[in-house]
Design a protein around this motif. Structure first.
Motif: not given
Length: 333
Positions: A181-183, A259-262, A289-292, A295-299
């Motif tokens: 779900i996105i905000i 720690n990053g996102t799955a 965002v996804e995080i690795k 560093q975050w990156k906009i989906v």
């Protein structure tokens, strides 16, 4: 054991920090094998309360907590920190215009930005919790030019958690069976809680939330309104603002940033806009965002309906207005 890292929490004598400090010191954000030195920053009138918080942290007997540094000096508070939770802000008082609120907060976040710029680690992760969070993050970053702008974010995770909870309750599933779900936009009543991209696990199968709920009127009406107005509803019931849930959301936000996102999962963060999804550039806007590697990156590439675009326009307009008001305050200082 790893070397201790320094973490600062501002507004450390306040309600949100009371829950937040315990969660951080227990290892719920940076890991169960990461020792910590906590810096507690607040204003001089709160020194007595701060002393009580220091006593309580000692009495919790937390193995990861190596040292506590209570202070009213931003240059001590932000010295060598790896992560900053900016919780302290001027709350909106009855009858206060938004410009007055922004003006008071610009002064606070200018001082904090300047201190971060001078003494924090250059890779510090700065999470702004204090409202208006998006524009406070913008101001803070403005005064910390030596720290990359992508290291500043505003918290919309509380709104995401609220939204996921509403869907989980409606469908009678566990909260960890609701994803993505996105905000969008501002952490305010113009935010757009968007279930259209979300998934839910029903009887062992991942389905779209839209399909599982099967009620567009609810998803485009009551669901959005409930999330937008949840903070006010908590104040109405508790006579105080959301503190425990805000602290949990701050931990969730920083945990995932650290720690990053799955794979395949995304989270909502207020970050500097690059214009994605038609948002205004150079405001702090909540995106998925996804995080690795911290560093975050906009989906990118998500399909937004006409209804969704109309909601994005409303929150974009408010953020541009806030930015312009904040900049006018900056110019007059």
């Amino acid at each position: 054991m790893a070397e201790p890292i320094r973490i600062v929490v501002t507004g450390a004598a306040g309600q949100i920090a009371y829950s937040l400090l315990y969660m951080i010191a227990r290892g719920e954000v940076f890991g169960k094998d990461q020792p910590l030195i906590l810096h507690l920053l607040d204003i001089p009138p709160m020194v007595g309360v701060l002393e009580g918080v220091v006593m309580e942290l000692a009495d919790c007997a937390l193995p990861l907590l190596r040292e506590v540094v209570p202070t009213t000096d931003p240059l001590v508070g932000f010295k060598d920190v790896s992560a900053a939770f900016l919780v302290g802000a001027m709350p909106r008082k009855e009858g206060m215009e938004r410009k007055d609120l922004l003006s008071a907060n610009v002064k606070i976040f200018k001082v904090q930005g300047e201190a971060l710029d001078k003494v924090a680690k250059k890779d510090v992760k700065v999470l702004v919790v204090g409202n208006p969070a998006n524009t406070n993050a913008l101001v803070c970053a403005n005064y910390a030019p030596s720290i990359p702008r992508e290291n500043f974010s505003a918290m919309t995770r509380l709104d995401q958690n609220r939204a996921a909870s509403q869907i989980a309750n409606k469908l009678g599933v566990s909260i960890n069976e609701v994803n993505n779900i996105i905000i969008w936009g501002n952490h305010s009543s113009t935010q757009y809680p968007d279930a259209a991209q979300g998934k839910v696990l029903v009887k062992g199968e991942w389905k779209s939330i839209a399909e599982a709920v099967n009620n567009d009127a609810y998803l485009q009406g009551q669901f959005i309104e409930t999330v937008q107005k949840r903070g006010a509803a908590v104040i109405g019931a508790r006579k105080m603002s959301s503190a425990m849930s805000a602290a949990k959301a701050a931990c969730d936000h920083m945990h995932d940033w650290w720690n990053g996102t799955a794979p395949g999962k995304f989270v909502s963060m207020g970050v500097f806009s690059d214009g994605s999804y038609g948002s205004p550039k150079d405001v702090v806007f909540s995106f998925p965002v996804e995080i690795k590697n911290k560093q975050w990156k906009i989906v990118e590439g998500l399909a937004i309906s006409e209804f969704g675009k109309s909601k994005l326009n409303i929150t974009s307009k408010e953020l541009e207005e806030e930015k312009n008001e904040a900049l006018s305050v900056l110019d007059s200082n």
